[in-house]
Design an enzyme around this catalytic site. Structure first.
Site, PDB file in Angstrom:
ATOM      1  N   LYS A 193       0.857  -1.188   0.000  1.00 39.86           N
ATOM      2  CA  LYS A 193       0.000   0.000   0.000  1.00 39.86           C
ATOM      3  C   LYS A 193       0.889   1.232   0.000  1.00 39.86           C
ATOM      4  O   LYS A 193       2.049   1.172   0.424  1.00 39.86           O
ATOM      5  CB  LYS A 193      -0.910   0.013   1.235  1.00 39.86           C
ATOM      6  CG  LYS A 193      -2.201   0.806   1.043  1.00 39.86           C
ATOM      7  CD  LYS A 193      -3.214   0.059   0.197  1.00 39.86           C
ATOM      8  CE  LYS A 193      -4.500   0.868   0.047  1.00 39.86           C
ATOM      9  NZ  LYS A 193      -5.541   0.126  -0.686  1.00 39.86           N
ATOM     10  N   ASP A 242      -6.794   4.606  -4.887  1.00 35.53           N
ATOM     11  CA  ASP A 242      -7.517   4.457  -3.623  1.00 35.53           C
ATOM     12  C   ASP A 242      -8.183   5.815  -3.378  1.00 35.53           C
ATOM     13  O   ASP A 242      -8.377   6.576  -4.337  1.00 35.53           O
ATOM     14  CB  ASP A 242      -6.552   4.083  -2.487  1.00 35.53           C
ATOM     15  CG  ASP A 242      -7.263   3.622  -1.214  1.00 35.53           C
ATOM     16  OD1 ASP A 242      -7.795   2.504  -1.201  1.00 35.53           O
ATOM     17  OD2 ASP A 242      -7.290   4.381  -0.221  1.00 35.53           O
TER      18      ASP A 242
END
Length: 451
Positions: free
Chosen positions: A129, A169
Site C-alpha cells: 500500500k 484508492d
C-alpha cells in the site's frame, strides 16, 4: 487482549511496542490474531517457525519527500509512503491514497489488510500500500499533475510489474493514475503497462475495473444473503460514501432489486425514500465534483440532507448496511442503532470501516457481517485481471471481465464460509476470511524457508 489466545498475546504486545502510536495498524493486527487461536492449536508449526511475527512485519517501508510547485509558484512539500508488506504470493499489490490523514501507520494497516485480501482472491499477488498526505481537493489539474510527476520521480525506482504494482484508492482515480503512468514511462523509457492498474482503457486499462470494488462487495453480500434464503430484492439499503465504491455499489444493488435510500460524503448524508437517483449522483460527484447536499437542491421533493454534525447515516433504518467510505466510520453506537432498526446484513465496501466493538455488536445480534478484506476484494481482483491482460497484450470485454469478477467473489464467499465452518465458527465470515487468507500466505512463506 481478552479475545486473543494466550500463545498469541505476546505477539500483539510486541507489535504494539515496535509500532508505537500506529493505532490503525494495531487494530488490524489484533483483529487477525483474534481469529488464529484455533489455527495455531491445529498447526503449532506456525508459531514454531515465527510465521505470524514475520507476516506482521513489512518486508520494506519507504518514506520519501515530494516537493512540487503550486499554481502561484510556491514550493510545497508532502510526504510519500510505500509499504511493501508481503510478496510470498506475488509482486506487492495495493493502492495509493492521497489524503491529509495519511501516515505510515495507516499505510501499514492498509498493507497488512491487503496481504490477506489479495490472498483470498486466489490470484498471484502479494500485499502492499502507499500514498501521501497530499490533499487533491481544491487543486487544479496542473497542480495534481506536477505533484504526481514529483511523486513518481522517487517512487519509480521501487516499483515494476514483477516487483510492486500500485493502483488507486481514496483521492487517486483515473486522472492521477494517468499522470503517474506518464511519468513512469518517461523516466524508464519503457511501456510497462502492468506497472500500474486502474489505467484508462486508452492505454491498457481493464473494463469493469472502475466498477469492480462496488460490484464485488454487492456480489459477496448477495451470496451471504442467499445463504439464509434471501437476497437484495425488495431490501432497503444504506451505502455510506458517494465516491467510486459507493456509486457502483448502488448501481449493482439496484440491479439486484434493492432500494438504496441513503448515501453520504464528509459534509453529511442524503435520504431519498424513492431510491437514490444514480445518474444525478454520478453527475454531481463524478462530473461536477460537487457536495452531496447538491443532490437535494437538484432532486427537490422527496429528498433531504442532514449535516454531519446533526446525525449519522447509520441512523437511517435499513435491511442492509454497506459502509463504503473510510476506516472506523461505523461505531458501536451506530451498530446498536442499526440492530435496533432491524438490519440483517452488513457488507464492508471500505477498508476496516467498522470498529471492533461494532463488529461484536453485529455478531452478537446474529447480523450477517462481511469483512472488507473479503467483501471489497473485487477491486484488487480486477486489478490482477488487468495485469493478466497487460501481460498477454489482450483486452477483454466488459461482460467477460465482470463474469470473472462475479466468479472470484462467489469463490471468496464460499472459501470464507467453508473455512469458518471447518474451524467451528459457522457463519463467522471474519474468522473465515482471516484464517483462509493467513493460511495461504503462511504456507507459501513456510515453503520458501526463512524469508
Amino acid at each position: 487482549m481478552n479475545n486473543i489466545d494466550e500463545k498469541l498475546q505476546p505477539l500483539l504486545a510486541e507489535v504494539i511496542r515496535r509500532n508505537a502510536g500506529e493505532a490503525e495498524f494495531h487494530q488490524a493486527v489484533r483483529e487477525v490474531l483474534e481469529s488464529l487461536g484455533r489455527v495455531v492449536a491445529k498447526h503449532p508449526h506456525y508459531l514454531e517457525l515465527a510465521l505470524i511475527e514475520r507476516i506482521c512485519e513489512p518486508e520494506r517501508q519507504i518514506i520519501f519527500r515530494i516537493p512540487w510547485v503550486d499554481d502561484k509558484g510556491q514550493v510545497q512539500i508532502n510526504r510519500g509512503f510505500r509499504v511493501q508488506f508481503n510478496s510470498a504470493l506475488g509482486p506487492y499489490k495495493g493502492g495509493m491514497r492521497f489524503h491529509p490523514s495519511v501516515n505510515v501507520g495507516i499505510i501499514k494497516f492498509l498493507g497488512f489488510e491487503q496481504t490477506f485480501k489479495n490472498a483470498l482472491t486466489g490470484m498471484p499477488i502479494g500485499g502492499g500500500k502507499g500514498g501521501s498526505d497530499f490533499d487533491p481537493k481544491g487543486k487544479s489539474d496542473a497542480e495534481i499533475m506536477r505533484f504526481c510527476q514529483s511523486m513518481m520521480t522517487e517512487m519509480f525506482r521501487h516499483i515494476g510489474e514483477y516487483t510492486d504494482v500500485p493502483a488507486g484508492d481514496i483521492g487517486v482515480g483515473g486522472r492521477e493514475i494517468g499522470y503517474l503512468f506518464g511519468q513512469y514511462k518517461r523516466l524508464t523509457n519503457r511501456y510497462e503497462a502492468g506497472v500500474l492498474t486502474g489505467k484508462a482503457l486508452a492505454y491498457g486499462g481493464s473494463r469493469a475495473r472502475t466498477e469492480a470494488t462496488g460490484y464485488g462487495n454487492t456480489y459477496f453480500t448477495q451470496a451471504m444473503l442467499q445463504k439464509t434464503g434471501t437476497d437484495f430484492d425488495g431490501k432497503k439499503v444504506v451505502v455510506s460514501g458517494s465516491g467510486n465504491v459507493a456509486i457502483y455499489t448502488i448501481e449493482k444493488v439496484q440491479s439486484f432489486g434493492g432500494k438504496v435510500i441513503a448515501c453520504s460524503d464528509s459534509s453529511g448524508y442524503v435520504i431519498d425514500e424513492n431510491g437514490i437517483d444514480l445518474a444525478l449522483l454520478q453527475d454531481i460527484k463524478e462530473v461536477r465534483r460537487g457536495r452531496i447536499s447538491d443532490y437535494v437542491k437538484r432532486k427537490g421533493a422527496g429528498a433531504s440532507f442532514i449535516a454531519a454534525d446533526k446525525g449519522s447515516i447509520w441512523d437511517v433504518p435499513c435491511d442492509v448496511a454497506m459502509p463504503s467510505a473510510t476506516q472506523n466510520e461505523l461505531s458501536g453506537k451506530n451498530a446498536r442503532k442499526l440492530v435496533a432498526n432491524g438490519v440483517i446484513a452488513v457488507g464492508e465496501g471500505a477498508n476496516m470501516p467498522t470498529t471492533p466493538d461494532a463488529v461484536k455488536v453485529f455478531q452478537d445480534a446474529g447480523v450477517m457481517f462481511a469483512p472488507g478484506k473479503a467483501a471489497n476484494a473485487g477491486g484488487v481482483a480486477t486489478s490482477a485481471l488487468e495485469m493478466q491482460q497487460n501481460a498477454s497484450r489482450d483486452s477483454w470485454s466488459f461482460a467477460q471481465t465482470e463474469t470473472r469478477l462475479a466468479t472470484i467473489m462467489r469463490d471468496i464467499h464460499d472459501t470464507c464460509y467453508e473455512t469458518a465452518d471447518e474451524y467451528g465458527e459457522p457463519g463467522n465470515y471474519v474468522m473465515g476470511a482471516n484464517i483462509a487468507g493467513f493460511v495461504r500466505v503462511a504456507e507459501a512463506m513456510r515453503m520458501m524457508g526463512v524469508i
